[in-house]
Design a protein around this motif. Structure first.
Motif, mmCIF file in Angstrom:
data_model
loop_
_atom_site.group_PDB
_atom_site.id
_atom_site.type_symbol
_atom_site.label_atom_id
_atom_site.label_comp_id
_atom_site.label_asym_id
_atom_site.label_seq_id
_atom_site.Cartn_x
_atom_site.Cartn_y
_atom_site.Cartn_z
ATOM 1 N N TYR A 179 0.830 -1.211 0.000
ATOM 2 C CA TYR A 179 0.000 0.000 0.000
ATOM 3 C C TYR A 179 0.862 1.257 0.000
ATOM 4 N N PHE A 180 1.971 1.212 0.728
ATOM 5 C CA PHE A 180 2.839 2.388 0.771
ATOM 6 C C PHE A 180 3.468 2.654 -0.597
ATOM 7 N N LEU A 181 3.875 1.581 -1.297
ATOM 8 C CA LEU A 181 4.473 1.771 -2.616
ATOM 9 C C LEU A 181 3.496 2.467 -3.564
ATOM 10 N N VAL A 182 2.219 2.090 -3.491
ATOM 11 C CA VAL A 182 1.210 2.733 -4.337
ATOM 12 C C VAL A 182 0.926 4.154 -3.840
ATOM 13 N N ALA A 183 0.743 4.289 -2.526
ATOM 14 C CA ALA A 183 0.343 5.579 -1.959
ATOM 15 C C ALA A 183 1.474 6.594 -1.954
ATOM 16 N N SER A 184 2.734 6.145 -2.004
ATOM 17 C CA SER A 184 3.846 7.099 -1.995
ATOM 18 C C SER A 184 3.811 7.969 -3.254
ATOM 19 N N GLY A 185 3.494 7.355 -4.399
ATOM 20 C CA GLY A 185 3.337 8.153 -5.610
ATOM 21 C C GLY A 185 2.123 9.052 -5.537
ATOM 22 N N PHE A 186 1.062 8.537 -4.940
ATOM 23 C CA PHE A 186 -0.166 9.324 -4.809
ATOM 24 C C PHE A 186 0.027 10.510 -3.872
#
Length: 336
Positions: free
Chosen positions: A58-65
């Motif tokens: 989730y962090f990998l996805v949310a870091s870009g977001f």
């Protein structure tokens, strides 16, 4: 983090106590009453590790977001589509080359280019207009979902990771007691542990990039006062395009990571968009440490909810968001 602890000493102590209790439950030998109440220790530890590694994803996805939405205040609701498109492109590249890492690199570059195009063609024309950005990116995500369904159909795909990431690793510091009285060490999939390691490395790299480099300082300055930054001779649009490239590229990168850990299928774009929204809201807009904390809370809540409260497990995630919005509307690390 230091400012948050100084301003909210009570909550910092509560978090430390909860962390201490969790660590004791993981490393200690459970007494009989805990086994009766929570079941086997192995189930608890596996659930905890599942939550931890899901938080990494989730962090990998949310870091870009959090770079695009949280830091730059651009409402990109096509971020989930970028995740899924990156997974599909990475899958095709990995299958064609026979190399998983080629798929990872191609997905990052392809979606980074897509992010630049989105910034130039959409967000640059709608700066400051959140409603138009929301509606347009929702439309983009719907069109992208239909196009991906037409190209890759509704088939579920899954990556094959490198051979050295197959299998399970024995965790020498976490053990449990069998009914026979024998102490055994818990095993856990190597790939999921690698996902957690990659998430930690990406988080540290992002924090250093934003807080310890000249470009990172330009990004933060441009968000706060782009006219002053432009007056100093910096190409603000180029800086913002770079941010979009990194944010989108991380979504594509996460698509390959997530497609290997779980699977690639229609509907994953919505799932990870919602997860990113909740993570950024809980952690705090534009904060990389906040995104990490939000991902950790959501990942653990989701897995423990499924394990111990399967009927109401999904409610825990949104309950956390509601509580944070009620107590601290700016998020845990927002404006701290």
């Amino acid at each position: 983090m230091r400012k948050f602890i100084e301003r909210h000493t009570f909550w910092a102590i509560v978090v430390l106590l909860l962390a201490g209790i969790f660590l004791w439950m993981i490393f200690a030998v459970w007494p009989d009453w805990m086994v009766s109440a929570l079941g086997r220790k192995k189930t608890f530890v596996n659930t905890f590790l599942n939550g931890l590694t899901l938080a990494g994803l989730y962090f990998l996805v949310a870091s870009g977001f959090t770079l695009v939405f949280g830091l730059m205040r651009n409402v990109n609701l096509a971020h989930g589509s970028m995740y899924l498109l990156g997974a599909y492109i990475g899958y095709e590249a990995a299958e064609a080359s026979g190399n998983w890492f080629v798929g990872l690199g191609v997905a990052f570059i392809a979606i980074a280019v897509t992010g630049i195009l989105l910034q130039v063609l959409v967000f640059r024309r709608m700066e400051g207009d959140d409603l138009r950005q929301t509606l347009v990116t929702i439309g983009v995500s719907i069109v992208a979902a239909d196009l991906m369904l037409a190209v890759w159909s509704g088939t579920t795909y899954q990556f094959a990771p490198p051979e050295w990431l197959f299998g399970a690793a024995e965790l020498p510091i976490i053990s449990t007691i069998r009914s026979s009285g024998q102490e055994v060490f818990i095993k856990y999939p190597v790939y999921r542990l690698a996902v957690l390691g990659v998430a930690i490395a990406v988080g540290i790299a992002l924090w250093l990039f934003l807080n310890r480099t000249r470009i990172g300082m330009m990004i933060r300055a441009g968000v706060n006062d782009r006219d002053m930054l432009a007056a100093s001779g910096v190409n603000v649009q180029l800086v913002f395009a770079l941010v979009f490239a990194i944010g989108a590229g991380l979504a594509g990168f996460a698509g390959v990571i997530g497609g290997t850990a779980l699977s690639i299928a229609p509907g994953e774009d919505i799932r990870y968009l919602l997860a990113s929204l909740v993570v950024v809201i809980v952690g705090g807009m534009g904060s990389v440490p906040g995104a990490a904390i939000g991902a950790l809370l959501i990942g653990l809540a989701e897995q423990f909810g499924l394990a111990y409260f399967p009927t109401y497990g999904v409610v825990l995630t949104f309950l956390i968001m509601v509580v944070v919005l009620a107590v601290r509307p700016q998020g845990i690390m927002g404006n701290s």
